[in-house]
Design a protein around this motif. Structure first.
Motif: not given
Length: 175
Positions: A11-12, A15, A19-20, A22-23, A55, A128, A133-135
């Motif tokens: 899934k990455f 992104n 999104q990256n 957050v992850l 980040t 994920v 965490v909610d992306v």
């Protein structure tokens, strides 16, 4: 490195930088007692360079960009930055986020023994769902990252006088 923390998930692949970030922030929070977080000056998000800053923002950490030299001492990192018109030296408290340029060092080729030892170091893999965490949904979409095609007029001139004449004919310089 003593241990690797890896975010691995198909899934990455598509992104956005948010999104990256957050992850990565969620992954970094899984690391006990982190201090210095290093990023390259570019990133895989069309080289926008936003992942490190986002980040740092999510983690609430200070950030320094374009490091060409680093020094650690007493809970701080001293960063030398190469800017367009000057060299700047900064010091920030740890933990901190720093992006480094290719000038930071000359990579060395590891020996076969070093490669084999690195392969045996502990690795913690996270997907994920593991990160808890909610992306956020993608806020942008990239239709293309290619420069627009431009047709150029190609005129060959044999002298400076002929160049001036052509520029006047195109209205690019006065009479």
């Amino acid at each position: 490195a003593d241990e690797a923390y890896l975010a691995v998930d198909d899934k990455f692949a598509a992104n956005t930088s948010l999104q990256n970030a957050v992850l990565l922030a969620a992954l970094i929070r899984k690391i006990p007692d982190y201090g210095l977080i290093l990023f390259g000056e570019g990133s895989g998000d069309n080289y926008s360079g936003q992942v490190a800053a986002r980040t740092a923002g999510i983690l609430g950490l200070p950030q320094v960009y374009y490091a060409v030299d680093l020094g650690l001492s007493e809970g701080k990192v001293k960063v030398t930055r190469a800017l367009e018109d000057c060299v700047e030296v900064m010091e920030v408290e740890l933990p901190a986020v720093v992006t480094v340029t290719a000038a930071i060092n000359e990579p060395r080729i590891p020996s076969v023994m070093q490669i084999l030892k690195a392969g045996k170091k502990p690795k913690r893999l996270f997907t994920v769902p593991d990160l808890g965490v909610d992306v956020p949904a993608a806020e942008i979409s990239t239709s293309s990252n290619l420069a627009p095609e431009v047709e150029r007029l190609c005129i060959t001139v044999k002298s400076a006088g002929e160049l001036v004449e052509k520029l006047r004919a195109e209205g690019l310089i006065g009479r």
